[in-house]
Scaffold this active site. Structure first.
Site, short mmCIF file in Angstrom:
data_model
loop_
_atom_site.label_atom_id
_atom_site.label_comp_id
_atom_site.label_asym_id
_atom_site.label_seq_id
_atom_site.Cartn_x
_atom_site.Cartn_y
_atom_site.Cartn_z
N GLY A 397 50.80 58.06 5.55
CA GLY A 397 51.70 59.12 5.13
C GLY A 397 51.81 59.25 3.62
O GLY A 397 50.90 58.92 2.85
N SER A 398 52.98 59.69 3.17
CA SER A 398 53.18 60.09 1.77
C SER A 398 53.05 58.97 0.76
O SER A 398 53.05 59.23 -0.46
CB SER A 398 54.57 60.72 1.62
OG SER A 398 54.69 61.87 2.44
N ALA A 399 52.95 57.72 1.19
CA ALA A 399 52.79 56.61 0.25
C ALA A 399 51.54 56.77 -0.60
O ALA A 399 51.45 56.17 -1.68
CB ALA A 399 52.77 55.29 1.01
N VAL A 400 50.56 57.57 -0.15
CA VAL A 400 49.30 57.73 -0.91
C VAL A 400 49.37 58.87 -1.92
O VAL A 400 48.39 59.14 -2.62
CB VAL A 400 48.10 57.97 0.05
CG1 VAL A 400 48.04 56.89 1.11
CG2 VAL A 400 48.19 59.35 0.70
N LYS A 401 50.49 59.53 -2.04
CA LYS A 401 50.56 60.73 -2.87
C LYS A 401 50.32 60.44 -4.35
O LYS A 401 49.93 61.34 -5.11
CB LYS A 401 51.89 61.44 -2.67
CG LYS A 401 51.98 62.16 -1.32
CD LYS A 401 53.34 62.82 -1.11
CE LYS A 401 53.39 63.56 0.23
NZ LYS A 401 54.73 64.11 0.51
#
Length: 705
Positions: A397-401
């Site tokens: 999820g968004s942790a890679v943004k």
């Protein structure tokens, strides 16, 4: 007439007298010549080849046997023993080169008078072999068998091997009846018979009494090949909280794994050697195993060992000093366990895969702690699974943004001073609306820092569309460059996402890469947008830790490692000189500028300390020193492996987090994931991270007084 006969007799007699001595002399001369030639040949062989023949005789009579040495130990970063060896007295047997089954049978029956053995699992063939080894038993059975089982179709005697196989069949057909004592003897017989020539096996290495040792020692002369020795077993003084990281060692019975047999035999191992089978024990096998002892043995005419001399005592295996602090490791495990228990109490783990956390030094790549819980949703049973950090992959999820934004900055579609974009959802034909978790219209536009603070999916999709030169009409049409997947993944790879991290533990895997095209060859544009905000490809938690460490340390992708140094063992058993020290290794430098990096670092700081109501990681805001973080939520589904016809799988959530601190000069980075839970209302990843930071800061003297 008489006169004529007399004349003939006289002539014949004279010829005989003269001929016989000549023939005898000739014969004697020939014999003498042959004898002289033989003596000459022997002299020639003695002078020219004598040394060679002596060496050949010695080579035949003398054999070098190898012996195992204690395995090296494993310590934590503070010198605490994590893995050691417990030594036990043992009864050993060294098999001679041509020992007969009947000899082994007699040794077994003598030995069992002095030592008590437990019966083990035996096949019918094992039992029959033991029975036929009794003196005279094989011949007796052969006589009892029908003639058709002793001769072939031509009436000729069968070969010994075929005859023996028929004896086995006959014994089985007649029925095998062994009592407990005989079964124990048969178990020992099997071990001794299965040993390779001149190899040593352990007949008993547990619960051996002083009386048994004394009795065997007194009767060694009648027990050829039997001796008193020692064996070792791995022990874990600090508990088994990281046993899965350490890995396992094979038993003597298991020996060398089949897939490594030829390679290890060529390296000097024996088939029944105990070797590392997984993870650190396997990765550092050549270090931990040490150097075998060598003993020169002389074999007599009866193929029994007559004399033995130690020519090299061997060298104990080297010790590993890990980067882990066992006290910190236990605390991290305790925090993860208690938080997962809380999630269970909240009723959100019915489809859960477990929970995982890894803590690293972002400056060096040294692994400070790693822990994992594996949950089986079909049974509800949990097991320790620290290795899941390197061999299980999840959509994060968004942790890679952070990688998405830095990729766009490096690609030039935004700049540190010009990165504001409209915050609008994406409407693709035939596809559900793609948006953030907050309501549409909450923000008209966002810059990169604010997009990271509130975790905007719309912002990340807009970046991907710019990188792909997209042409887009809502609800009607979208076209993107065909290289958009390789472009975004190329940037992600620079941070360690989607590639192996190089960690020094065997068994590392990479995450799964989703397909780029539909079956009709069309580019999966919707999936490209999902990739931009972390909802498509999957990654291991070690990849996530390497990625956030790269952001924390200024752009250097460091190789994670868990072995800090290798150390010798002195003859007295104490730790000796350091043989090698692991040096931090930079795998690559990510090509962003400091101003580009600061955009993302400030955005991750704001994700913790921002005041907007949609700020995502506020549970960490009270930490001192301050930290930066990025949360992640991926929508997933639980597919029951025991129900392949499950056409309507329940929706679940992967709750993740990456973080580093202190913000100004990071010396700790971590990644956490709770995959396949049904609600993230408990903020479980943040709970774990906060507790770890608090303990770490206190342990290192960086926290509040």
């Amino acid at each position: 007439m008489r006169k004529i006969l007399d004349i003939i007799k006289k002539r014949t007699g004279s010829q005989s007298k003269s001929t016989i001595p000549f023939r005898l002399n000739l014969l004697f001369f020939i014999v003498f010549a042959l004898f002289a030639l033989l003596v000459g040949q022997l002299a020639y062989l003695q002078i020219v080849y004598g040394g060679k023949f002596v060496a050949e005789v010695n080579r035949t009579d003398k054999t070098v046997m190898s012996g195992n040495v204690p395995r090296g130990m494993i310590y934590d970063s503070k010198g605490r023993l994590l893995v050691g060896n417990s030594t036990e007295n043992a009864i050993t047997y060294t098999k001679s080169s041509s020992v007969k089954s009947s000899d082994i049978y007699q040794i077994v029956n003598r030995l069992t008078k002095y030592v008590s053995f437990e019966k083990e699992s035996l096949s019918t063939r094992d039992k029959a072999d033991y029975i036929l080894a009794a003196p005279g038993k094989s011949a007796k059975v052969a006589k009892q068998m029908p003639k058709s089982q002793r001769v072939d179709s031509n009436g000729d005697q069968l070969s010994p091997s075929k005859l023996y196989n028929n004896e086995i069949k006959y014994i089985k057909e007649e029925g095998i009846h062994l009592n407990s004592e005989e079964l124990a003897k048969a178990s020992v017989f099997k071990k001794m018979s299965s040993a390779y020539s001149l190899s040593t096996v352990f007949l008993k290495d547990t619960n051996l009494t002083s009386k048994e040792i004394a009795q065997v020692s007194e009767h060694l002369t009648e027990l050829p090949g039997v001796n008193i020795g020692t064996n070792w077993n791995r022990e874990y003084p600090q508990g088994k909280s990281i046993a899965s990281i350490i890995g396992g060692v094979s038993t003597e019975k298991q020996g060398i794994p089949d897939d490594e047999l030829n390679q290890m035999l060529a390296a000097g191992y024996s088939r029944n050697d105990r070797v590392g089978t997984s993870y650190l024990e396997k990765s550092y096998e050549s270090i931990l195993s040490g150097t075998k002892s060598q003993r020169e043995v002389q074999i007599g005419g009866n193929n029994q060992i007559k004399k033995s001399k130690l020519v090299y005592k061997g060298e104990k295996g080297g010790n590993l000093n890990l980067t882990l602090d066992s006290k910190f490791q236990k605390k991290v495990k305790s925090i993860l366990d208690s938080t997962y228990s809380a999630a269970q109490a909240d009723g959100v783990t019915q489809y859960s895969d477990g929970a995982y956390v890894v803590v690293m030094n972002p400056k060096t790549g040294a692994i400070m702690a790693m822990s994992g819980i594996r949950n089986d949703p079909t049974t509800g049973k949990t097991t320790e699974d620290s290795l899941g950090v390197i061999n299980r992959a999840f959509v994060m999820g968004s942790a890679v943004k952070g990688a998405t934004v830095l990729g766009a900055l490096m690609d030039g579609v935004i700049t540190p001073t010009n990165n504001t974009q409209a915050d609008v959802p994406i409407y693709l034909p035939g596809t559900a609306i793609k948006k953030s978790v907050y309501p549409i219209g909450t923000f008209s536009s966002l810059n990169a820092e604010m997009a990271l603070q509130v975790s905007s999916n719309e912002y990340m999709m807009a970046l991907a569309m710019k990188e792909a030169n997209a042409k887009y009409t809502p609800n009607s049409y979208i076209h993107m460059d065909s290289d958009i997947f390789s472009k975004m993944r190329g940037y992600f790879n620079q941070f360690g996402l989607g590639v192996k991290t190089g960690v020094d533990i065997s068994g590392e895997t990479t995450g799964l890469v989703g397909s780029t095209h539909n079956s009709d060859g069309q580019l999966k544009t919707g999936s490209a947008l999902d990739l931009s905000f972390g909802n498509y490809d999957s990654y291991t938690l070690m990849e996530m830790a390497q990625y956030i460490s790269t952001i924390a340390n200024g752009g250097y992708r460091m190789r994670p490692y868990i072995v800090q140094s290798i150390q010798k063992t002195n003859d007295n058993g104490k730790k000796g000189a350091i043989q090698s020290v692991t040096q931090p290794k930079v795998l690559n430098r990510v090509g962003f500028t400091n101003s580009e990096l600061n955009v993302v670092r400030r955005g991750m700081y704001a994700a913790v300390h921002g005041t907007n109501g949609w700020t995502t990681a506020t549970k960490l805001k009270d930490l001192t020193p301050a930290v930066a973080a990025k949360t992640g939520t991926a929508q997933t589904f639980y597919f029951n492996p025991k129900d392949p016809n499950n056409t309507n799988p329940p929706e679940t959530i992967n709750n993740s987090l990456v973080s580093f601190g202190p913000y100004d000069d990071p010396n700790i980075a971590m990644a956490v994931v709770f995959p396949n839970i049904t609600s993230e209302s408990g903020n479980y990843s943040q709970v774990v991270a906060k507790a770890i930071y608090e303990y770490y800061y206190k342990m290192t003297g960086q926290g509040k007084d």
